[in-house]
Motif scaffolding. Sequence first.
Motif, PDB file in Angstrom:
ATOM      1  N   PRO A 174     -21.353 -42.029   4.137  1.00  0.00           N
ATOM      2  CA  PRO A 174     -21.186 -42.063   2.682  1.00  0.00           C
ATOM      3  C   PRO A 174     -20.915 -40.674   2.116  1.00  0.00           C
ATOM      4  CG  PRO A 174     -23.510 -42.180   3.245  1.00  0.00           C
ATOM      5  CD  PRO A 174     -22.769 -42.263   4.540  1.00  0.00           C
ATOM      6  N   ARG A 175     -20.074 -40.633   1.094  1.00  0.00           N
ATOM      7  CA  ARG A 175     -19.815 -39.361   0.415  1.00  0.00           C
ATOM      8  C   ARG A 175     -20.774 -39.172  -0.760  1.00  0.00           C
ATOM      9  NH1 ARG A 175     -15.210 -41.929   1.149  1.00  0.00           N
ATOM     10  NH2 ARG A 175     -15.094 -42.544  -1.054  1.00  0.00           N
ATOM     11  N   ARG A 176     -21.041 -40.276  -1.476  1.00  0.00           N
ATOM     12  CA  ARG A 176     -21.924 -40.223  -2.644  1.00  0.00           C
ATOM     13  C   ARG A 176     -23.050 -41.238  -2.462  1.00  0.00           C
ATOM     14  NH1 ARG A 176     -22.897 -36.664  -6.127  1.00  0.00           N
ATOM     15  NH2 ARG A 176     -22.655 -37.841  -8.058  1.00  0.00           N
ATOM     16  N   ILE A 177     -24.279 -40.776  -2.696  1.00  0.00           N
ATOM     17  CA  ILE A 177     -25.469 -41.594  -2.472  1.00  0.00           C
ATOM     18  C   ILE A 177     -26.283 -41.623  -3.762  1.00  0.00           C
ATOM     19  CG2 ILE A 177     -27.563 -41.872  -1.080  1.00  0.00           C
ATOM     20  CD1 ILE A 177     -26.188 -40.122   1.075  1.00  0.00           C
ATOM     21  N   LEU A 178     -26.801 -42.797  -4.080  1.00  0.00           N
ATOM     22  CA  LEU A 178     -27.644 -42.978  -5.259  1.00  0.00           C
ATOM     23  C   LEU A 178     -28.994 -43.537  -4.819  1.00  0.00           C
ATOM     24  CD1 LEU A 178     -28.140 -43.202  -8.351  1.00  0.00           C
ATOM     25  CD2 LEU A 178     -27.048 -45.460  -8.243  1.00  0.00           C
ATOM     26  N   ASP A 179     -30.060 -42.923  -5.283  1.00  0.00           N
ATOM     27  CA  ASP A 179     -31.414 -43.402  -5.018  1.00  0.00           C
ATOM     28  C   ASP A 179     -32.057 -43.755  -6.352  1.00  0.00           C
ATOM     29  OD1 ASP A 179     -33.941 -43.968  -4.073  1.00  0.00           O
ATOM     30  OD2 ASP A 179     -34.392 -41.932  -3.399  1.00  0.00           O
ATOM     31  N   LEU A 180     -32.255 -45.040  -6.589  1.00  0.00           N
ATOM     32  CA  LEU A 180     -32.804 -45.523  -7.848  1.00  0.00           C
ATOM     33  C   LEU A 180     -34.321 -45.652  -7.747  1.00  0.00           C
ATOM     34  CD1 LEU A 180     -30.131 -48.294  -8.467  1.00  0.00           C
ATOM     35  CD2 LEU A 180     -30.385 -46.180  -9.772  1.00  0.00           C
ATOM     36  N   GLY A 181     -35.036 -44.937  -8.620  1.00  0.00           N
ATOM     37  CA  GLY A 181     -36.493 -44.886  -8.507  1.00  0.00           C
ATOM     38  C   GLY A 181     -36.895 -44.015  -7.338  1.00  0.00           C
ATOM     39  N   THR A 182     -36.405 -42.802  -7.323  1.00  0.00           N
ATOM     40  CA  THR A 182     -36.474 -41.946  -6.129  1.00  0.00           C
ATOM     41  C   THR A 182     -37.871 -41.466  -5.784  1.00  0.00           C
ATOM     42  OG1 THR A 182     -35.421 -40.009  -5.093  1.00  0.00           O
ATOM     43  CG2 THR A 182     -36.036 -39.801  -7.424  1.00  0.00           C
ATOM     44  N   GLY A 183     -38.813 -41.461  -6.737  1.00  0.00           N
ATOM     45  CA  GLY A 183     -40.145 -40.929  -6.435  1.00  0.00           C
ATOM     46  C   GLY A 183     -40.047 -39.466  -6.034  1.00  0.00           C
ATOM     47  N   PRO A 184     -40.658 -39.082  -4.904  1.00  0.00           N
ATOM     48  CA  PRO A 184     -40.562 -37.692  -4.458  1.00  0.00           C
ATOM     49  C   PRO A 184     -39.265 -37.368  -3.726  1.00  0.00           C
ATOM     50  CG  PRO A 184     -41.966 -38.907  -2.959  1.00  0.00           C
ATOM     51  CD  PRO A 184     -41.606 -39.861  -4.081  1.00  0.00           C
ATOM     52  N   GLY A 185     -38.244 -38.226  -3.916  1.00  0.00           N
ATOM     53  CA  GLY A 185     -36.949 -37.989  -3.273  1.00  0.00           C
ATOM     54  C   GLY A 185     -36.811 -38.641  -1.921  1.00  0.00           C
ATOM     55  N   THR A 186     -37.712 -39.539  -1.595  1.00  0.00           N
ATOM     56  CA  THR A 186     -37.856 -40.070  -0.234  1.00  0.00           C
ATOM     57  C   THR A 186     -36.550 -40.513   0.399  1.00  0.00           C
ATOM     58  OG1 THR A 186     -40.087 -40.810  -0.810  1.00  0.00           O
ATOM     59  CG2 THR A 186     -39.088 -41.757   1.160  1.00  0.00           C
ATOM     60  N   LEU A 187     -35.919 -41.534  -0.140  1.00  0.00           N
ATOM     61  CA  LEU A 187     -34.752 -42.129   0.506  1.00  0.00           C
ATOM     62  C   LEU A 187     -33.523 -41.232   0.411  1.00  0.00           C
ATOM     63  CD1 LEU A 187     -35.295 -45.760  -0.796  1.00  0.00           C
ATOM     64  CD2 LEU A 187     -35.581 -44.984   1.567  1.00  0.00           C
ATOM     65  N   LEU A 188     -33.313 -40.630  -0.734  1.00  0.00           N
ATOM     66  CA  LEU A 188     -32.126 -39.786  -0.918  1.00  0.00           C
ATOM     67  C   LEU A 188     -32.155 -38.576   0.000  1.00  0.00           C
ATOM     68  CD1 LEU A 188     -29.536 -39.000  -2.300  1.00  0.00           C
ATOM     69  CD2 LEU A 188     -30.869 -38.087  -4.208  1.00  0.00           C
ATOM     70  N   LEU A 189     -33.281 -37.902   0.083  1.00  0.00           N
ATOM     71  CA  LEU A 189     -33.343 -36.692   0.910  1.00  0.00           C
ATOM     72  C   LEU A 189     -33.248 -37.026   2.395  1.00  0.00           C
ATOM     73  CD1 LEU A 189     -36.043 -34.702  -1.080  1.00  0.00           C
ATOM     74  CD2 LEU A 189     -33.548 -34.471  -1.171  1.00  0.00           C
ATOM     75  N   ALA A 190     -33.800 -38.168   2.799  1.00  0.00           N
ATOM     76  CA  ALA A 190     -33.648 -38.591   4.194  1.00  0.00           C
ATOM     77  C   ALA A 190     -32.181 -38.857   4.505  1.00  0.00           C
ATOM     78  CB  ALA A 190     -34.491 -39.839   4.470  1.00  0.00           C
ATOM     79  N   ALA A 191     -31.464 -39.481   3.561  1.00  0.00           N
ATOM     80  CA  ALA A 191     -30.051 -39.765   3.778  1.00  0.00           C
ATOM     81  C   ALA A 191     -29.215 -38.484   3.793  1.00  0.00           C
ATOM     82  CB  ALA A 191     -29.540 -40.721   2.698  1.00  0.00           C
TER      83      ALA A 191
END
Length: 275
Positions: free
Chosen positions: A111-128
């Motif tokens: 993926p070029r662009r990633i969206l994490d909705l309800g990211t909290g401490p950044g969990t899913l977005l930062l892992a991706a």
Amino acid sequence: MKAIARALADAARQLEPTSDTARLDSELLMADALHIDRDKLILSPPNRDVPDRFWAMIERRKAGEPVAYITGRRAFWNIELHVGPGVLVPRPDSEVLIASAIEHFEGTDGPRRILDLGTGPGTLLLAALDIWPSATGVGTDLSRHALSYASANARRLGFETRVKWAQSNWADGLMEQFDLILCNPPYVAEGSELGPGVREYEPDEALFAGSEGLDAYRALAPQLPDLLSHEGLGAIEIGHDQASAVMPLLVRDGLHATVALDLAGRDRALLLTYV
């Protein structure tokens, strides 16, 4: 028996009435008290006295406080996140979203662009972002407190220039499309039984979603079709018994859905695609 080993055994016995992972909890707290990794603690435990701090940490855990709040850290996928009171503790079940994304983008540039909705401490977005070094992303959350943790985690991991944070209700105000949408919304029905310490310590707004646990999915449903690119993936976490209730809400405007299972073989995510 050396002092460290005796203390670990004693602590695990003390935690058994309140924790399903008493031995693991003891090891994580001991490693933190000794300022070493858990792997080193297990493979080469130091021959030294037990820090007084360890027993204070055990008392906090006996009261139900999450281990991640006590240590201030939680491992997720291949990264370590700083967490604290007021922020949802990342859970291993959520890793199915990352695993599903890896499978979806296998054989591509990712993926070029990633969206994490309800990211909290950044969990899913930062892992991706750790997996796909060329990607950039956006993380949203209604909690300014959670976003402060997310921002600090991004800075510590070296991803600060690749991510933007927005205080918003899900995707309100977003007009672009994303190749990967990740979301672990609140999905617990109000009044449900939770594990020891969860209700007492973790934020209600990250756990509960109305009388049926479906309020967040109802809010997300009309937003997702316009946000997801044609060949992209939306990975939305669900409760283990919610697939039949959530799928009709999210399958709309051309989106298709399949169910992804967690490591225990339970329904854990809906995977949304256009093809």
